[in-house]
Design a protein around this motif. Structure first.
Motif, short mmCIF file in Angstrom:
data_model
loop_
_atom_site.label_atom_id
_atom_site.label_comp_id
_atom_site.label_asym_id
_atom_site.label_seq_id
_atom_site.Cartn_x
_atom_site.Cartn_y
_atom_site.Cartn_z
N LEU A 38 64.70 130.49 21.79
CA LEU A 38 63.42 130.04 22.34
C LEU A 38 63.58 128.70 23.07
O LEU A 38 63.17 128.55 24.24
N VAL A 39 64.21 127.75 22.37
CA VAL A 39 64.39 126.42 22.98
C VAL A 39 65.32 126.51 24.18
O VAL A 39 65.09 125.87 25.22
N GLY A 40 66.37 127.33 24.04
CA GLY A 40 67.30 127.51 25.16
C GLY A 40 66.58 128.08 26.38
O GLY A 40 66.78 127.62 27.51
N GLY A 41 65.72 129.08 26.14
CA GLY A 41 64.97 129.70 27.24
C GLY A 41 64.01 128.72 27.90
O GLY A 41 63.93 128.63 29.13
N ILE A 42 63.32 127.96 27.05
CA ILE A 42 62.32 127.02 27.58
C ILE A 42 63.01 125.92 28.40
O ILE A 42 62.59 125.57 29.50
N THR A 43 64.12 125.38 27.84
CA THR A 43 64.80 124.30 28.56
C THR A 43 65.46 124.84 29.84
O THR A 43 65.51 124.14 30.86
N GLY A 44 65.96 126.08 29.77
CA GLY A 44 66.55 126.68 30.98
C GLY A 44 65.50 126.84 32.07
O GLY A 44 65.74 126.56 33.25
N LEU A 45 64.32 127.28 31.64
CA LEU A 45 63.21 127.44 32.59
C LEU A 45 62.80 126.08 33.17
O LEU A 45 62.52 125.96 34.37
#
Lengths: 198, 259
Positions: free
Chosen positions: A13-20
């Motif tokens: 989740l955090v990886g996806g949000i920070t990637g976005l």
């Protein structure tokens, strides 16, 4: 058979949000985060800690996701996908080493500078090739390397020379931000991963 | 009695002499004053200027004057544009853009050094089509090269894939404006001796099929006359491309866009 690694949901989740967020920052390019009109390479700043903490496979997945997203949102035939993929693979291989010893901020800055240079140089090579191949014939069409997104009327050398200073400037700006952004992200993912002990 | 009369005559003669002398002094004084009038006037004006300095009109009043001048300039510009339009119609030349424009916010910029593009927060739903010219305060910034329902991508005039026909207003020489990926596009002339000098204003050409004619593009920064086969000039775009927050799309079909 070696069991497939299961990523914690919070990490994904955090990886996806920070990637976005990295993708958004690349596109928004806010003026207060630019130095002399040059933005840092946000995708490199995100990919570096992700690959170092999660390995080559996860790094490649991140690189493909971000590189492809950026490619679809930009005009032109050149893509950052190759450069990002290469970096994800290389940095992922360093995972074992850095899993034991945290990279210091200077190392992060150096890696980010080299990464930014690598991505921009792969773009430069693509534009160089397209300019040299397309300028004499000027025939656009499906199946051809030349497209409406190819540089026109310039030689590859001219294109490369014009963007060289910008490439170097972007690498410097990325290197300046890496000890702050990438180090924080790396520590965050080690913590969420739960497999690393500080 | 006779003595008294004599004294009286003597006294009145003295008074008369004094009066005449006073008259002469007054006359000489007046002549001198009129001769020194300018010098004294200058001195007094300077003194007055120094004393009244705190009460002089301030920057606010100066700003009012500037605003009034700007308003007058705008009025004159509107008048000249109308006149120009009417003359173009009489001669049969294609007319420049007028009313059919759409303001759009800039929602994304060039994500890296190698891309010179903007993304606008308006799309085909608002009437934007591929090939529409995009301007900003100052002049042309690019053309629409991709469009979705609510967004549109603008390839800037500084992008290596951009080529636009322009001409130099002072010399009437045509050229091709090509981006190079840097902040300054390059103008390649068609003729060998374009007689262009730094400072010349460049506008879109009437011969261009990609964009409407007469839109300001930029100012020539320097000219390289040694380039073969024709000279080249580096252009400073007149619109501040890096800091644009809103752009204007000219919803006007050009010959290139016609099916």
């Amino acid at each position: 058979m070696k069991p497939a690694k299961v990523w914690p949901q919070s990490l994904l989740l955090v990886g996806g949000i920070t990637g976005l967020a990295a993708l958004m920052l690349s596109l928004l390019s806010p003026s207060w985060l630019r130095l002399g009109g040059i933005s840092p390479n946000w995708l490199v700043l995100w990919l570096l800690p992700w690959s170092l903490s999660q390995g080559s496979h996860a790094g490649l997945m991140g690189a493909v996701f971000l590189g492809f997203s950026l490619e679809t949102l930009t005009i032109g035939a050149a893509t950052p996908l190759y450069g990002l993929g290469l970096l994800a693979w290389l940095w992922g291989r360093l995972r074992r080493y850095y899993h034991l010893n945290h990279p210091n901020p200077l190392t992060m800055a150096t890696q980010a500078i080299l990464g930014s240079l690598a991505v921009d140089l792969t773009l430069m090579v693509q534009l160089h090739l397209m300019a040299d191949l397309c300028s004499p014939q000027m025939q656009f069409g499906p199946g051809s390397l030349c497209s409406h997104g190819a540089p026109v009327g310039w030689s590859g050398g001219e294109i490369a020379a014009a963007g060289l200073y910008g490439t170097m400037a972007a690498a410097v700006v990325t290197g300046l931000l890496a000890p702050l952004v990438s180090t924080v992200l790396l520590r965050l993912w080690y913590r969420l991963d739960g497999s690393h002990h500080d | 009695m006779a003595g008294l009369r004599k004294d009286f005559r003597h006294g009145s003669r003295q008074a008369q002499r004094r009066r005449v002398r006073l008259l002469w002094f007054s006359l000489i004084g007046l002549v001198l004053a009129s001769l020194l009038r300018q010098t004294i006037g200058g001195f007094l004006a300077e003194t007055y200027g120094i004393l009244s300095r705190p009460f002089w009109p301030g920057p606010a009043q100066f700003q009012w004057v500037r605003e009034a001048e700007e308003l007058a300039d705008v009025e004159r510009l509107i008048f000249l544009e109308r006149e120009n339009q009417r003359l173009k119609e009489l001669v049969g030349l294609p007319t420049t853009y007028q009313d059919n424009t759409l303001k759009a916010p800039v929602i994304a910029r060039s994500p890296a050094v190698w891309w010179q593009q903007l993304t606008l927060g308006r799309g085909s739903r608002h009437g934007i089509r591929l090939g529409h010219a995009v301007v900003a305060p100052g002049g042309l910034i690019g053309r629409i090269t991709a469009v979705t329902a609510n967004t549109a991508q603008v390839t800037l005039i500084t992008d290596p894939t951009s080529r636009i026909g322009v001409f130099v207003v002072r010399t009437n020489h045509h050229g091709l404006l090509s981006g190079l990926g840097t902040n300054r596009p390059v103008l390649r002339f068609v003729t060998e001796n374009p007689r262009t000098i730094p400072g010349d204003v460049v506008v879109t050409s009437a011969a261009s099929t990609l964009v409407p004619s007469g839109i300001p593009v930029g100012v020539v920064q320097n000219v390289d006359g040694n380039r073969a086969p024709a000279p080249e000039a580096v252009l400073q775009p007149s619109a501040p491309i890096d800091s644009i927050e809103w752009a204007e799309v000219l919803l006007q079909d050009t010959p290139e866009m016609a099916p």
